[in-house]
Structure formats: C-alpha cells, structure tokens
Scaffold this motif. Structure first.
Motif, PDB file in Angstrom:
ATOM      1  N   THR A  55      48.922  39.101  12.908  1.00 12.58           N
ATOM      2  CA  THR A  55      48.453  39.800  14.089  1.00 12.58           C
ATOM      3  C   THR A  55      46.961  39.556  14.292  1.00 12.58           C
ATOM      4  O   THR A  55      46.480  39.387  15.394  1.00 12.58           O
ATOM      5  CB  THR A  55      48.719  41.310  13.918  1.00 12.58           C
ATOM      6  OG1 THR A  55      50.114  41.494  13.760  1.00 12.58           O
ATOM      7  CG2 THR A  55      48.251  42.083  15.114  1.00 12.58           C
ATOM      8  N   SER A  60      45.319  34.630  15.342  1.00 13.05           N
ATOM      9  CA  SER A  60      46.213  34.007  16.302  1.00 13.05           C
ATOM     10  C   SER A  60      46.027  32.495  16.217  1.00 13.05           C
ATOM     11  O   SER A  60      45.100  32.006  15.579  1.00 13.05           O
ATOM     12  CB  SER A  60      45.864  34.503  17.690  1.00 13.05           C
ATOM     13  OG  SER A  60      46.485  33.708  18.660  1.00 13.05           O
ATOM     14  N   ASN A  86      45.007  30.985  18.578  1.00 12.88           N
ATOM     15  CA  ASN A  86      43.729  30.889  19.276  1.00 12.88           C
ATOM     16  C   ASN A  86      42.553  30.826  18.316  1.00 12.88           C
ATOM     17  O   ASN A  86      41.529  30.233  18.609  1.00 12.88           O
ATOM     18  CB  ASN A  86      43.531  32.135  20.130  1.00 12.88           C
ATOM     19  CG  ASN A  86      43.859  31.849  21.561  1.00 12.88           C
ATOM     20  OD1 ASN A  86      44.112  30.709  21.900  1.00 12.88           O
ATOM     21  ND2 ASN A  86      43.843  32.861  22.391  1.00 12.88           N
ATOM     22  N   TYR A 136      44.648  41.106  26.451  1.00 15.16           N
ATOM     23  CA  TYR A 136      44.819  40.358  25.211  1.00 15.16           C
ATOM     24  C   TYR A 136      46.119  39.552  25.283  1.00 15.16           C
ATOM     25  O   TYR A 136      46.172  38.373  24.927  1.00 15.16           O
ATOM     26  CB  TYR A 136      44.861  41.356  24.053  1.00 15.16           C
ATOM     27  CG  TYR A 136      44.703  40.761  22.682  1.00 15.16           C
ATOM     28  CD1 TYR A 136      43.953  39.619  22.462  1.00 15.16           C
ATOM     29  CD2 TYR A 136      45.305  41.367  21.592  1.00 15.16           C
ATOM     30  CE1 TYR A 136      43.813  39.098  21.190  1.00 15.16           C
ATOM     31  CE2 TYR A 136      45.159  40.851  20.318  1.00 15.16           C
ATOM     32  CZ  TYR A 136      44.428  39.715  20.124  1.00 15.16           C
ATOM     33  OH  TYR A 136      44.297  39.209  18.868  1.00 15.16           O
ATOM     34  N   GLU A 161      45.865  36.551  27.574  1.00 13.44           N
ATOM     35  CA  GLU A 161      45.178  35.446  26.912  1.00 13.44           C
ATOM     36  C   GLU A 161      46.139  34.651  26.019  1.00 13.44           C
ATOM     37  O   GLU A 161      46.122  33.421  26.001  1.00 13.44           O
ATOM     38  CB  GLU A 161      44.073  36.081  26.065  1.00 13.44           C
ATOM     39  CG  GLU A 161      43.026  35.166  25.526  1.00 13.44           C
ATOM     40  CD  GLU A 161      42.040  35.987  24.703  1.00 13.44           C
ATOM     41  OE1 GLU A 161      41.247  36.730  25.310  1.00 13.44           O
ATOM     42  OE2 GLU A 161      42.089  35.916  23.462  1.00 13.44           O
ATOM     43  N   GLN A 162      46.993  35.385  25.293  1.00 16.93           N
ATOM     44  CA  GLN A 162      47.937  34.717  24.397  1.00 16.93           C
ATOM     45  C   GLN A 162      48.975  33.920  25.188  1.00 16.93           C
ATOM     46  O   GLN A 162      49.355  32.828  24.798  1.00 16.93           O
ATOM     47  CB  GLN A 162      48.645  35.724  23.481  1.00 16.93           C
ATOM     48  CG  GLN A 162      47.727  36.612  22.664  1.00 16.93           C
ATOM     49  CD  GLN A 162      46.883  35.842  21.667  1.00 16.93           C
ATOM     50  OE1 GLN A 162      47.327  34.856  21.088  1.00 16.93           O
ATOM     51  NE2 GLN A 162      45.635  36.252  21.481  1.00 16.93           N
ATOM     52  N   ALA A 217      47.568  30.774  26.302  1.00 14.22           N
ATOM     53  CA  ALA A 217      47.380  29.876  25.162  1.00 14.22           C
ATOM     54  C   ALA A 217      48.680  29.198  24.740  1.00 14.22           C
ATOM     55  O   ALA A 217      48.680  28.024  24.370  1.00 14.22           O
ATOM     56  CB  ALA A 217      46.785  30.644  23.978  1.00 14.22           C
ATOM     57  N   ILE A 218      49.811  29.927  24.813  1.00 18.78           N
ATOM     58  CA  ILE A 218      51.099  29.326  24.430  1.00 18.78           C
ATOM     59  C   ILE A 218      51.350  28.083  25.271  1.00 18.78           C
ATOM     60  O   ILE A 218      51.668  27.012  24.764  1.00 18.78           O
ATOM     61  CB  ILE A 218      52.283  30.316  24.655  1.00 18.78           C
ATOM     62  CG1 ILE A 218      52.181  31.501  23.715  1.00 18.78           C
ATOM     63  CG2 ILE A 218      53.619  29.616  24.435  1.00 18.78           C
ATOM     64  CD1 ILE A 218      53.234  32.581  23.984  1.00 18.78           C
ATOM     65  N   ILE A 230      50.439  31.909  17.779  1.00 15.95           N
ATOM     66  CA  ILE A 230      50.083  32.590  19.034  1.00 15.95           C
ATOM     67  C   ILE A 230      51.167  33.613  19.358  1.00 15.95           C
ATOM     68  O   ILE A 230      50.894  34.748  19.740  1.00 15.95           O
ATOM     69  CB  ILE A 230      49.927  31.587  20.194  1.00 15.95           C
ATOM     70  CG1 ILE A 230      48.858  30.543  19.875  1.00 15.95           C
ATOM     71  CG2 ILE A 230      49.555  32.329  21.484  1.00 15.95           C
ATOM     72  CD1 ILE A 230      48.758  29.431  20.902  1.00 15.95           C
ATOM     73  N   THR A 239      51.052  36.803  17.362  1.00 13.53           N
ATOM     74  CA  THR A 239      50.069  37.776  17.825  1.00 13.53           C
ATOM     75  C   THR A 239      50.556  38.433  19.111  1.00 13.53           C
ATOM     76  O   THR A 239      50.490  39.649  19.267  1.00 13.53           O
ATOM     77  CB  THR A 239      48.707  37.084  18.053  1.00 13.53           C
ATOM     78  OG1 THR A 239      48.331  36.455  16.836  1.00 13.53           O
ATOM     79  CG2 THR A 239      47.636  38.084  18.445  1.00 13.53           C
ATOM     80  N   ALA A 240      51.086  37.593  20.004  1.00 14.25           N
ATOM     81  CA  ALA A 240      51.566  38.116  21.284  1.00 14.25           C
ATOM     82  C   ALA A 240      52.671  39.144  21.084  1.00 14.25           C
ATOM     83  O   ALA A 240      52.676  40.195  21.745  1.00 14.25           O
ATOM     84  CB  ALA A 240      52.054  36.973  22.161  1.00 14.25           C
TER      85      ALA A 240
END
Lengths: 86, 499
Positions: B61, B64, B66, B143, B146-147, B150-151, B344, B347-348
C-alpha cells in the motif's frame, strides 16, 4: 501487566533521539557545494546522510519491538485461553 | 516508452498476473458466507490479519509502482539530494508510533471500521465528522485517480502500445474490482503478498542490471557526476535542506493517517502482529526507495542530458538496456514491468477499498440510512466504489480545461486531519470546535497555496504551513474553551487503554 505498560509517546527521550537523528540526516550543516572525499561511492555528505537514514530505520524498528507494550500480554493470555478451550 | 520486449511477451506476463490476482481473490472469498454481511469482515478482514499478510499489505500500500517509475527520474534530476526519499518513507513509522499503539486498543474495544469512527467517537460533532469525511474522500479520490492514470501508462509502455492506454486501464480496473468484490480486505491483503514480493525482487534485479551496465563501479558513477554535473553531487543549499525537513513532516504525518493506512491498524490480529509488522516496515525504505534512488543516479551516467520529459522515461530506458544483456535479464525485466503494474494495482485496490468503506460506514451508515443492515451498507459501498472509479476514469480521459489542479490536492488535505488523531488521542482538553476550524482553515490555506502555484515558501510546503496553522488553532482554541471536570473525566475513560 502493571509496570510493564510501555507507550512510546510518553517517553521524551525517544523523541529527543529521533530529532537528533533527523538533524543528522538533513545535510544543513555541510558547506554548500562540497563533494570530496567520496566514501563507498557516495559524496561525503551523502554518505553521512545515509548512515543517519539507516540509524533511523534501526532505531524505529527497535522502538516498535521494545518500547511498545500496551495490551500484548492480555491479548496473548486470552488467545492461549481460547486455544485451551478448543 | 518503447521497449525491446514490447508486444506479445508483455501481454503474456500481464495476463498471467491478472489471472493470479483473480485466483487469489476468488480463494480469499470462497466459503466465507458472512464476509459480505459484516462491515469489519469485508473491509477489515475480520480484524484478523496475521503478520505476513499485514506486513505485505502495509508494504504494497505504501510503495506503489509509481514509487519506482516516478522516484528514479527524480533522483536523475535532483541528484544525491533525493536521498531524502529514504528517511521520508521511514519517518512514517515514527508517526505511527505516536498514535497507533493507543488507537489500536481503542479500535478493538469500540470495533471501529473507518478513521471517521474514531473522529465521531472522540469529538461527537457532526461538523468535524463531515469535514473529515470530505477531506479524506477528496484526498483518497485524487490518489486513486493518480494510480488509474499510472496503470494505463505502465501497461501501454510495457506492451509498446500493443494494448492501448484506455483498454489497459479498463482491463486491470476490471480485474481489481472483481477480486475486491469477491474477497474484500482479505483479497486485497493476500494479493498484496504477491504484488509486494514481485516488486521487491524486481527492484533488486533492475539495480543489479544497472550496476552491470556501469561495470559494477558506483564510485565511477559519482566521479562522473562530480565532473560533469557537480550540482547533483554537491552538498545542497540551505533551502533544499529546509525542503528536505519539510518533506519529512508532510509525508510522515500525511502517509501515516491515510485512511487505508489507519485501517491497517484496525485490521491487525493483535498488538504483537502490528508491532512486528511495523518493525519490519522500518527497514523497507533503504531496500525500496533507496535502491530506486541508486537506479536514478546510475541513469545520470548511462543516459546523460535528458530533459524533464525525457527523464520520465528513465525506468523504461533502463529496463530496455538491462533486458538486452541476455535472455535471463530479458525475462526478469518483463516480469519486473508486470510487477510495476501489479504494484500500482495493489495500491489502487487498498485506496478503493478504503473509499468504499467510508461510503458504507460513514456516508450511508451514519447519515443516509443508519438503521440499514450491515449487508446493505457493504453493498452500498461496493457499488459506490464502482461508480466513483467510473467517474474518476471519465475525469482522467476528459480532463477539465480549468481547475485541473484541484485533482492534484492529496497530502495537503489529508494531513489536516492529523491533529484530530495525534492531539485527540492524548489531550483530553482538545475540543471539537477548534478542531473543526483548524482543519478547515488549514485545508483552505494549503489548497489555496497549491492552486496558486506556490507549492513551497522558502522550501516549506504549503501543506506543512497549513498544518502548523491548524495545530495553532486547535491548541489556542481549546485553551479558550471551558471544559467541565466531569466531561474531562469522561474523556479520560474514553481514551483509556482497557481492552
């Protein structure tokens, strides 16, 4: 569990040591622009910063295991009790 | 980024990851009929996470994909002063130590599900609760956004555009939603074990490959930097040091009270499990952000002279070079890029689960329909989460022309909830009104600073200044509010350590 209860926030020395480690980690006390000597591949200031960073890891890890004890005994006793009941 | 291994190999590995995640989710939820009928069962794995699952879910968690794709380029641009990424990830544990021990005990006694439960219990104020819910949902939403972005970038990069950005996002979001729906927190934590492991291994191999490319001589790299770009190796100026310290405060307080981070405290099986997981987490920054830092620094020598845009592609370029060493490195790099995508997602999924739990327990359970069954509340959160993801995807693909910056606000807002935890747990005098005004003024101030493009003042982040104002209002305001001896005694009982 009397006398054994340990809560990190109540111990001032922990936070004093922590502040000192952080002050060592942030490179505010180095003259701007200094690089040499290079130690283990790191500029000297960066090497010292890494040492303090590792010290921070070790200190916090040790605190978790040794300076934090609120209900562990009660919980583990209870669990043992449950285990026996089964 | 165009990779040497773009195309079919990447797709095979990504499919494999997706199948494994679905399988874990299915196994986690199988045979657990009560799972979807209980808030703490679904959102907190029945408050029964053992040390391996708890440690990896904390790890996956906090770190990430990222962290890797973004931090290596920062090291490339900033040079050695990006060493700060090690202590600022470590200091989070110090912040946990300030509040987690007691919050854990109270959360077990009161059966908390969300961070808001604590705030309601402590302050009994609708205004404080609503503002905290708003700030936390806003921060979590951004947040998550953002994830999600990024994926898409990671998958499209890995497969060389064979899988287009949008399809990549939809496919993986679908996988994530499915296993989360099936197994809740349990599925999230178990998939985190897999995702965390591959990430750890991947970072080590990437660094090994990078070191191989510079003939295993890091001193050479530093000498090269000292000659060509001395500013990146030299001791930084005072403003950078101030910024470094400010970063420690912002990330430390912000990341420790991320709602999904707080919920991991609630999920622990026992105090023993919790502290052992934290003790291990304290050692993770050097072997994660520390190694990523080294990769970025080596990049300065391998790929000199990249501009900001170019440097963002650093990890891809590096992986490309490493993959061309030999077949073993090739396949490990393919696995590594899959691991970035997996990290990623790991975390997502935690952020989404936390978001859903707040919809279930706080929005629906406290205000819309308090008398609903837990099963109904869980369902509300699950469906609400899916709708939220759909909205976020729409925003990601159709970014509004103006005010796009409000979707960047994250830490600045979340961190304003911190005094309600850090002061609220120990200071019986702290009262609701000053907490409300502190939170509001702090959030408005730091939001305003970010939106007007003044992220920092003399190196200090707007979020940190906002937090300072916030704490000041809390403390001064509470001293000015009179509190009866009786209510202080009641508060003492509330905050006691009896389990």
């Amino acid at each position: 569990m009397d006398g054994k209860v340990k809560e990190p926030i109540r111990k001032k020395w922990i936070w004093v040591v922590l502040a000192l480690i952080l002050l060592g980690n942030v490179p505010w006390y180095w003259p701007k622009g200094i690089i040499e000597p290079i130690i283990f591949g790191f500029p000297s200031w960066a090497f010292v910063s890494v040492v303090f960073a590792l010290l921070l890891c070790g200190f916090l890890s040790w605190l978790c295991l040794n300076q934090w004890n609120l209900v562990e005994e009660v919980e583990e006793e209870e669990r043992k009790g449950e285990g026996e009941l089964r | 980024m165009n990779l040497a291994f773009s195309g079919p190999d990447g797709i095979i590995i990504l499919t494999l990851y997706a199948v494994v995640m679905l399988l874990i989710g299915y196994l986690a939820g199988r045979g657990q009929k009560g799972l979807h009928k209980s808030l703490s069962g679904y959102y907190l794995a029945g408050k029964n996470l053992g040390i391996i699952a708890l440690f990896f879910t904390l790890y996956a968690t906090q770190y990430s994909g990222n962290t890797i794709v973004g931090y290596a380029p920062t090291a490339y641009r900033d040079g050695f002063s990006w060493l700060q990424s090690i202590p600022f990830m470590t200091i989070i544990i110090a912040m946990y130590l300030m509040f987690a021990p007691r919050l854990y005990v109270i959360s077990k006694r009161q059966n908390f599900v969300t961070p808001t439960d604590w705030i309601t219990y402590r302050f009994q104020s609708k205004a404080v609760t609503l503002l905290a819910i708003f700030l936390m949902l806003w921060g979590l939403g951004n947040y998550l956004l953002e994830q999600l972005v990024a994926i898409g970038h990671a998958v499209a990069g890995m497969t060389g555009g064979t899988i287009p950005y949008e399809w990549a996002v939809i496919a993986f979001v679908f996988v994530m939603l499915t296993y989360e729906w099936l197994g809740g927190m349990k599925a999230v934590a178990f998939t985190d074990v897999m995702q965390g492991l591959v990430l750890m291994v991947g970072v080590v191999v990437l660094l090994a490959g990078a070191l191989y490319l510079v003939e295993c001589d890091f001193t050479d790299v530093t000498r090269y930097i000292a000659e060509r770009e001395p500013a990146k190796a030299a001791a930084p100026d005072l403003e950078t040091s101030v910024n470094w310290m400010s970063m420690l405060i912002l990330v430390g307080f912000g990341a420790a009270i991320y709602p999904h981070a707080v919920q991991r405290i609630y999920s622990a099986e026992s105090e023993r499990t919790l502290k052992r997981s934290f003790a291990r987490m304290a050692w993770m920054p050097p072997v994660t952000t520390g190694l990523v830092f080294l990769v970025g620094i080596i990049g300065i020598m391998l790929f000199p002279g990249l501009d900001e845009q170019g440097s963002e592609q650093l990890v891809g370029m590096m992986a490309n070079q490493v993959a061309s060493i030999n077949l073993v490195f090739y396949w490990v790099m393919v696995l590594f890029f899959g691991a970035i995508v997996a990290a990623i997602i790991s975390t997502a999924d935690s952020v989404l689960l936390s978001f859903s739990s707040m919809l279930s327990n706080d929005v629906y359970g406290k205000y819309i329909n308090p008398h609903a069954s837990e099963e109904r509340k869980v369902r509300f959160g699950k469906i609400g989460g899916i709708i939220a993801v759909a909205i976020l995807l729409w925003i990601a693909w159709n970014p509004p022309a103006t005010l796009y910056e409000i979707f960047v606000l994250k830490f600045e807002l979340l961190v304003q909830v911190a005094p309600a935890f850090f002061l609220g747990l120990y200071w019986t005098r702290l009262s609701a009104k000053p907490v409300f005004w502190g939170m509001l003024v702090g959030a408005v101030f730091s939001g305003f600073m970010t939106l007007t493009g003044n992220d920092t003042v003399l190196g200090v982040h707007g979020g940190v200044i906002g937090l300072f104002i916030n704490v000041l209002i809390c403390v001064v305001g509470s001293y000015m509010t009179s509190v009866s001896t009786q209510s202080r005694r009641q508060m003492d009982e509330k905050l006691s350590m009896e389990i």
